[in-house]
Scaffold this motif. Sequence first.
Motif, PDB file in Angstrom:
ATOM      1  N   UNK A 113       0.658  -1.269  -0.001  1.00 29.06           N
ATOM      2  CA  UNK A 113      -0.107  -0.091   0.170  1.00 29.06           C
ATOM      3  C   UNK A 113       0.737   1.130  -0.181  1.00 29.06           C
ATOM      4  N   UNK A 114       2.237   1.239   0.069  1.00 29.20           N
ATOM      5  CA  UNK A 114       2.887   2.211   0.097  1.00 29.20           C
ATOM      6  C   UNK A 114       3.491   2.928  -1.050  1.00 29.20           C
ATOM      7  N   UNK A 115       3.796   4.090  -1.207  1.00 26.44           N
ATOM      8  CA  UNK A 115       4.161   4.976  -2.592  1.00 26.44           C
ATOM      9  C   UNK A 115       5.431   4.016  -3.100  1.00 26.44           C
ATOM     10  N   UNK A 116       6.288   3.633  -2.262  1.00 26.53           N
ATOM     11  CA  UNK A 116       7.534   2.904  -2.542  1.00 26.53           C
ATOM     12  C   UNK A 116       7.350   1.285  -1.965  1.00 26.53           C
ATOM     13  N   UNK A 117       7.095   0.420  -3.107  1.00 29.88           N
ATOM     14  CA  UNK A 117       6.737  -0.671  -2.573  1.00 29.88           C
ATOM     15  C   UNK A 117       7.792  -1.883  -3.217  1.00 29.88           C
ATOM     16  N   UNK A 118       8.612  -2.361  -2.282  1.00 29.98           N
ATOM     17  CA  UNK A 118       9.791  -3.449  -2.556  1.00 29.98           C
ATOM     18  C   UNK A 118       9.321  -4.707  -2.545  1.00 29.98           C
ATOM     19  N   UNK A 119       9.942  -5.513  -3.307  1.00 30.92           N
ATOM     20  CA  UNK A 119       9.559  -6.949  -3.475  1.00 30.92           C
ATOM     21  C   UNK A 119      10.760  -7.739  -3.746  1.00 30.92           C
ATOM     22  N   UNK A 120      10.762  -9.110  -3.516  1.00 28.49           N
ATOM     23  CA  UNK A 120      11.738 -10.322  -3.626  1.00 28.49           C
ATOM     24  C   UNK A 120      10.805 -11.421  -4.572  1.00 28.49           C
ATOM     25  N   UNK A 121      11.628 -12.137  -5.259  1.00 27.74           N
ATOM     26  CA  UNK A 121      10.887 -13.306  -5.928  1.00 27.74           C
ATOM     27  C   UNK A 121      12.035 -14.220  -6.360  1.00 27.74           C
ATOM     28  N   UNK A 122      11.263 -15.519  -6.516  1.00 23.83           N
ATOM     29  CA  UNK A 122      12.282 -16.602  -6.913  1.00 23.83           C
ATOM     30  C   UNK A 122      11.205 -17.556  -7.699  1.00 23.83           C
ATOM     31  N   UNK A 123      11.771 -18.230  -8.595  1.00 20.55           N
ATOM     32  CA  UNK A 123      11.024 -18.977  -9.424  1.00 20.55           C
ATOM     33  C   UNK A 123      11.861 -19.899 -10.296  1.00 20.55           C
ATOM     34  N   UNK A 124      11.536 -20.103 -11.606  1.00 15.52           N
ATOM     35  CA  UNK A 124      12.187 -21.016 -12.693  1.00 15.52           C
ATOM     36  C   UNK A 124      12.108 -20.356 -13.976  1.00 15.52           C
ATOM     37  N   UNK A 125      13.130 -20.600 -14.596  1.00 17.97           N
ATOM     38  CA  UNK A 125      13.386 -20.207 -16.070  1.00 17.97           C
ATOM     39  C   UNK A 125      13.405 -21.217 -16.997  1.00 17.97           C
ATOM     40  N   UNK A 126      12.719 -21.199 -17.899  1.00 22.91           N
ATOM     41  CA  UNK A 126      12.884 -21.958 -19.424  1.00 22.91           C
ATOM     42  C   UNK A 126      13.497 -21.352 -20.312  1.00 22.91           C
ATOM     43  N   UNK A 151      15.101 -12.726  -7.939  1.00 25.58           N
ATOM     44  CA  UNK A 151      14.390 -11.455  -8.323  1.00 25.58           C
ATOM     45  C   UNK A 151      14.271 -10.474  -7.080  1.00 25.58           C
ATOM     46  N   UNK A 152      14.669  -9.166  -7.331  1.00 25.59           N
ATOM     47  CA  UNK A 152      14.211  -8.190  -6.262  1.00 25.59           C
ATOM     48  C   UNK A 152      13.892  -6.977  -7.170  1.00 25.59           C
ATOM     49  N   UNK A 153      13.128  -6.191  -6.746  1.00 23.77           N
ATOM     50  CA  UNK A 153      12.724  -4.868  -7.195  1.00 23.77           C
ATOM     51  C   UNK A 153      11.773  -4.013  -6.519  1.00 23.77           C
ATOM     52  N   UNK A 154      11.416  -2.800  -6.947  1.00 25.80           N
ATOM     53  CA  UNK A 154      10.779  -1.762  -6.383  1.00 25.80           C
ATOM     54  C   UNK A 154       9.775  -1.054  -7.304  1.00 25.80           C
ATOM     55  N   UNK A 155       8.584  -0.993  -6.700  1.00 30.65           N
ATOM     56  CA  UNK A 155       7.592  -0.332  -7.387  1.00 30.65           C
ATOM     57  C   UNK A 155       7.274   1.211  -6.809  1.00 30.65           C
ATOM     58  N   UNK A 156       7.241   2.052  -7.671  1.00 32.74           N
ATOM     59  CA  UNK A 156       6.777   3.558  -7.157  1.00 32.74           C
ATOM     60  C   UNK A 156       5.561   4.047  -7.853  1.00 32.74           C
ATOM     61  N   UNK A 157       4.509   4.084  -7.064  1.00 36.17           N
ATOM     62  CA  UNK A 157       3.457   4.453  -7.402  1.00 36.17           C
ATOM     63  C   UNK A 157       2.867   5.888  -7.859  1.00 36.17           C
ATOM     64  N   UNK A 158       2.646   5.905  -9.141  1.00 36.42           N
ATOM     65  CA  UNK A 158       2.242   7.406  -9.688  1.00 36.42           C
ATOM     66  C   UNK A 158       0.805   7.673  -9.189  1.00 36.42           C
ATOM     67  N   UNK A 159       0.038   6.632  -9.428  1.00 36.05           N
ATOM     68  CA  UNK A 159      -1.502   6.811  -8.755  1.00 36.05           C
ATOM     69  C   UNK A 159      -2.021   5.478  -8.812  1.00 36.05           C
ATOM     70  N   UNK A 160      -3.085   5.173  -8.757  1.00 42.23           N
ATOM     71  CA  UNK A 160      -3.907   4.022  -8.393  1.00 42.23           C
ATOM     72  C   UNK A 160      -3.663   3.022  -9.506  1.00 42.23           C
ATOM     73  N   UNK A 161      -3.198   3.642 -10.637  1.00 36.26           N
ATOM     74  CA  UNK A 161      -3.190   2.417 -11.823  1.00 36.26           C
ATOM     75  C   UNK A 161      -1.675   2.361 -12.220  1.00 36.26           C
ATOM     76  N   UNK A 162      -1.039   3.536 -12.171  1.00 33.08           N
ATOM     77  CA  UNK A 162       0.337   3.691 -12.915  1.00 33.08           C
ATOM     78  C   UNK A 162       1.542   3.653 -11.925  1.00 33.08           C
ATOM     79  N   UNK A 163       2.547   3.058 -12.136  1.00 32.24           N
ATOM     80  CA  UNK A 163       3.843   3.026 -11.388  1.00 32.24           C
ATOM     81  C   UNK A 163       4.936   2.795 -12.277  1.00 32.24           C
TER      82      UNK A 163
END
Length: 202
Positions: A113-126, A151-163
């Motif tokens: 819910x924050x303007x700056x939203x970090x995340x991490x991820x893991x999975x598979x590649x083919x 994977x690691x990343x960061x989203x910065x929300x511009x509004x309710x739809x765009x980031x």
Amino acid sequence: MKTAACILALSILGLAGNGMAQESPWQVRMRVDYLKPANKSNAVGGIGASDRLQVNSKTIPEIDISYFFTQNWATELVLTYPQKQDVTLDGKKIGSFKHLPPTLTLQYHFLPQAAFSPYVGAGINYTHISNVDLLGGAGQLDHSSWGLALQAGLDYKLDKNWSLNLDVKKLQIRSDAYAGGEKISRVQIDPWLIGMGVGYRF
């Protein structure tokens, strides 16, 4: 009876309003990634130094589709079109190949819910390898590769739809190299992908 009907009607309208207010679970991003291979390889034919086979770095487009199971947990499918890569031996070009590397990750978003939203991820590649043209047609690579993805990343929300998005991935892509039908080396492309782009939450 009229009172009960009014209460039921208001309840239905309230539930409908809540459902409309909820965020869609779907998100689409478009990124531009810089692909930087690790370029690790065994000695060619068991002779000489290692890491003599190299694959070029390049900038590639990427589109990914995310589905949020909850506010924190999502899965992401990363896609591009087949990418052509040049191969060199001791700095001299010996051919090229194409690869298509769809990747599926499970992500955890720490502050959804924050303007700056970090995340991490893991999975598979083919990775599907095609159009191999090495050593004038005498060289070959495996047709496919399965590996891990981080994977690691960061989203910065511009509004309710765009980031805006910043994303870093490490993929495990490996193949045996052949010449004249004989295995001559084991190649670890294992690229970093450093990407920037925009996202849209429906």
